[in-house]
Design a protein around this motif. Structure first.
Motif, PDB file in Angstrom:
ATOM      1  N   GLY A 279      48.679 -50.954   7.642  1.00 47.12           N
ATOM      2  CA  GLY A 279      47.962 -50.156   8.530  1.00 47.12           C
ATOM      3  C   GLY A 279      48.964 -49.480   9.432  1.00 47.12           C
ATOM      4  N   VAL A 280      48.825 -48.386   9.534  1.00 49.36           N
ATOM      5  CA  VAL A 280      49.686 -47.402  10.560  1.00 49.36           C
ATOM      6  C   VAL A 280      48.755 -46.733  11.686  1.00 49.36           C
ATOM      7  CG1 VAL A 280      51.316 -45.428  10.845  1.00 49.36           C
ATOM      8  CG2 VAL A 280      51.467 -46.973   8.803  1.00 49.36           C
ATOM      9  N   LEU A 281      49.224 -47.092  12.839  1.00 50.84           N
ATOM     10  CA  LEU A 281      48.336 -46.242  14.065  1.00 50.84           C
ATOM     11  C   LEU A 281      49.269 -45.273  14.698  1.00 50.84           C
ATOM     12  CD1 LEU A 281      46.773 -49.114  16.430  1.00 50.84           C
ATOM     13  CD2 LEU A 281      45.633 -47.533  14.976  1.00 50.84           C
ATOM     14  N   THR A 282      48.504 -44.183  14.672  1.00 50.57           N
ATOM     15  CA  THR A 282      49.166 -42.936  15.217  1.00 50.57           C
ATOM     16  C   THR A 282      48.655 -42.631  16.690  1.00 50.57           C
ATOM     17  OG1 THR A 282      47.821 -41.272  14.136  1.00 50.57           O
ATOM     18  CG2 THR A 282      49.855 -42.101  12.831  1.00 50.57           C
ATOM     19  N   LYS A 283      49.590 -41.760  17.231  1.00 46.17           N
ATOM     20  CA  LYS A 283      48.727 -40.923  18.493  1.00 46.17           C
ATOM     21  C   LYS A 283      48.681 -42.059  19.534  1.00 46.17           C
ATOM     22  CE  LYS A 283      46.505 -37.274  15.760  1.00 46.17           C
ATOM     23  NZ  LYS A 283      45.504 -36.494  15.707  1.00 46.17           N
ATOM     24  N   LEU A 284      49.444 -43.035  19.534  1.00 45.94           N
ATOM     25  CA  LEU A 284      49.372 -44.062  20.666  1.00 45.94           C
ATOM     26  C   LEU A 284      49.828 -43.883  21.766  1.00 45.94           C
ATOM     27  CD1 LEU A 284      51.449 -47.106  18.882  1.00 45.94           C
ATOM     28  CD2 LEU A 284      49.126 -47.082  19.653  1.00 45.94           C
ATOM     29  N   ASP A 285      50.521 -42.450  22.054  1.00 47.38           N
ATOM     30  CA  ASP A 285      50.743 -41.896  23.398  1.00 47.38           C
ATOM     31  C   ASP A 285      49.671 -40.878  23.879  1.00 47.38           C
ATOM     32  OD1 ASP A 285      51.127 -40.315  21.086  1.00 47.38           O
ATOM     33  OD2 ASP A 285      52.728 -38.853  22.187  1.00 47.38           O
ATOM     34  N   LEU A 286      48.772 -40.646  22.942  1.00 41.71           N
ATOM     35  CA  LEU A 286      47.592 -39.882  23.353  1.00 41.71           C
ATOM     36  C   LEU A 286      46.274 -40.608  23.722  1.00 41.71           C
ATOM     37  CD1 LEU A 286      47.828 -37.005  20.499  1.00 41.71           C
ATOM     38  CD2 LEU A 286      48.762 -36.904  22.887  1.00 41.71           C
ATOM     39  N   MET A 287      46.413 -41.902  23.587  1.00 39.45           N
ATOM     40  CA  MET A 287      45.304 -42.587  24.358  1.00 39.45           C
ATOM     41  C   MET A 287      44.854 -42.689  25.655  1.00 39.45           C
ATOM     42  SD  MET A 287      45.839 -46.431  22.189  1.00 39.45           S
ATOM     43  CE  MET A 287      44.058 -46.855  22.370  1.00 39.45           C
ATOM     44  N   ASP A 288      43.470 -42.636  26.098  1.00 40.33           N
ATOM     45  CA  ASP A 288      43.176 -42.517  27.399  1.00 40.33           C
ATOM     46  C   ASP A 288      43.854 -43.451  28.105  1.00 40.33           C
ATOM     47  OD1 ASP A 288      41.359 -40.652  26.637  1.00 40.33           O
ATOM     48  OD2 ASP A 288      39.588 -41.959  26.357  1.00 40.33           O
ATOM     49  N   ARG A 289      44.178 -43.019  29.526  1.00 44.65           N
ATOM     50  CA  ARG A 289      44.860 -43.885  30.397  1.00 44.65           C
ATOM     51  C   ARG A 289      43.869 -45.096  30.482  1.00 44.65           C
ATOM     52  NH1 ARG A 289      48.823 -42.380  33.854  1.00 44.65           N
ATOM     53  NH2 ARG A 289      48.277 -40.137  33.669  1.00 44.65           N
ATOM     54  N   GLY A 290      44.647 -46.462  30.623  1.00 43.83           N
ATOM     55  CA  GLY A 290      43.890 -47.619  30.877  1.00 43.83           C
ATOM     56  C   GLY A 290      43.528 -48.387  29.629  1.00 43.83           C
ATOM     57  N   THR A 291      43.510 -47.572  28.540  1.00 43.94           N
ATOM     58  CA  THR A 291      43.312 -48.232  27.221  1.00 43.94           C
ATOM     59  C   THR A 291      44.824 -48.443  26.365  1.00 43.94           C
ATOM     60  OG1 THR A 291      42.901 -46.095  26.019  1.00 43.94           O
ATOM     61  CG2 THR A 291      41.152 -47.116  27.245  1.00 43.94           C
ATOM     62  N   ASN A 292      44.640 -49.299  25.515  1.00 44.26           N
ATOM     63  CA  ASN A 292      45.777 -49.487  24.636  1.00 44.26           C
ATOM     64  C   ASN A 292      45.156 -49.950  23.264  1.00 44.26           C
ATOM     65  OD1 ASN A 292      45.454 -52.503  24.547  1.00 44.26           O
ATOM     66  ND2 ASN A 292      46.127 -52.299  26.712  1.00 44.26           N
ATOM     67  N   ALA A 293      46.147 -50.246  22.285  1.00 45.18           N
ATOM     68  CA  ALA A 293      45.738 -50.559  20.852  1.00 45.18           C
ATOM     69  C   ALA A 293      46.382 -51.870  20.530  1.00 45.18           C
ATOM     70  CB  ALA A 293      46.139 -49.683  19.947  1.00 45.18           C
TER      71      ALA A 293
END
Length: 378
Positions: free
Chosen positions: A107-121
């Motif tokens: 599994g690969v997660l992209t766009k980690l830098d584009l997540m809404d402020r206050g959220t994470n993966a």
């Protein structure tokens, strides 16, 4: 340059209509700075056809992706944007269909830098939200603005490393995040898969070698090129056939005993059935003898009467004698067929087998006619 090459090749195949083609573009990159890896970049799964695309493109893309990921030797890289709900990921859904055990899926997660402020993966990356057999890897690609500015990949990778190293959420995972780590992870996994497959591949190769060596042994030594040597080879093969045929006739192999049986059983049995008791009855002998000399008187039984009795008796032998010739002919034809099949040297040359069979059968046919004539003369 790489992107332009791919775009130009795609446009050649599909035009500029945003269609897809199952014909792969093979692009090889050689560098001391890249890992040994074959990457198949498939189009992303879509749900709606955009302008210029046929309605069937949604199913076409899924069919194309399935044709690759269903292969048991394929490692699946299921890419999902971090700013979308993992539960709606088409890549993970399809991966679980074709790889239910998860042995082949990363599994690969992209766009980690584009997540809404206050959220994470972190829920996903630490394997709690959507656990996979292999760990999730997060990456940060270039933004569209970076692409437009032609930011090179070296700078993009440095920026990605900085993102994970300085991130308060992902800092503790930074050693296992990023494109470079993902490439090394995949290369290492591919290496382990290859090592696991080597014994079965070696076994298959060895089996193929054994089969080819057996075939080579069956095919025999090389055939000569010049006419004289070829003629010698053909004569040697004919002698080999002749040897086997004689073994069938003279003993050592079954065959000759059947010819003996024709004369020892079939012919005497046929002769015993001939109507000599009626032909040589006293009444018939008297009739033939009295008719032999017509009106001429005779003092002793005339010779002509005897001759007539003997000639007509001999005629009865004609049928059984001809039948014996035919019976021997059939046996000899069968021996020819069996001898050709049992001559090992001939198995390499099916055309020569057919020629020898034809020549032998033609000779037997001539000899049958001669045999019948000789038998009738006797």
């Amino acid at each position: 340059m790489v992107r332009k090459e791919i775009q130009d090749d795609t446009d050649k195949m599909t035009g500029r209509s945003k269609q897809i083609s199952p014909v792969p573009i093979h692009l090889s990159i050689y560098s001391p700075n890249v890992v040994n890896l074959t990457l198949i970049d498939l189009p992303g799964l879509t749900k709606v056809a955009v302008e210029g695309q046929p309605e069937s493109i949604v199913q076409d893309i899924e069919n194309m992706v399935r044709s690759y990921v269903e292969k048991p030797n394929c490692i699946i890289l299921a890419i999902t944007p971090a700013n979308q709900d993992i539960a709606t990921s088409d890549a993970i859904k399809l991966s679980r269909e074709v790889d239910p055990t998860g042995e082949r899926t990363f599994g690969v997660l992209t766009k980690l830098d584009l997540m809404d402020r206050g959220t994470n993966a972190l829920e996903v990356l630490e394997g709690r939200a959507c656990p996979l057999q292999h760990p999730w890897v997060g990456i940060v690609n270039r933004s569209q603005a970076d692409i437009n500015k032609n930011v090179d990949m070296i700078a993009a990778r440095r920026k990605e490393r900085e993102f994970f190293a300085t991130s308060p959420e992902y800092g503790h995972l930074s050693s296992k995040m990023g494109s470079e780590y993902l490439a090394k992870l995949l290369s290492k996994h591919l290496e382990s898969v290859i090592k696991a497959r080597i014994p079965s591949i070696s076994s298959l190769i060895n089996k193929s070698i054994d089969e080819l060596e057996a075939e080579l042994c069956h095919l025999g030594r090389p055939v000569a090129v010049d006419a004289g040597a070829q003629l010698y080879t053909i004569l040697e093969l004919c002698r080999a056939f002749d040897r086997v045929f004689k073994e069938h006739l003279d003993g050592g192999r079954p065959g000759g005993d059947r010819i003996y049986g024709v004369f020892d059983n079939q012919l005497p049995a046929a002769l015993r059935k001939l109507p000599f008791d009626r032909h040589l009855s006293l009444q018939n002998v008297r009739k033939v003898v009295s008719e032999a000399d017509g009106y001429q008187p005779h003092l002793i039984a005339p010779e002509q009467g005897y001759r007539r009795l003997i000639d007509s008796s001999l005629n009865y032998f004609r049928g059984p004698a001809e039948a014996s010739v035919d019976a021997v002919h059939i046996i000899l034809k069968e021996l020819v067929r069996r001898s050709i099949g049992e001559t090992e040297e001939l198995k390499r040359f099916p055309t020569l087998q057919a020629e020898i069979a034809t020549a032998a059968n033609e000779a037997l046919q001539r000899l049958r006619e001669d045999g019948k004539k000789t038998t009738l003369r006797l």
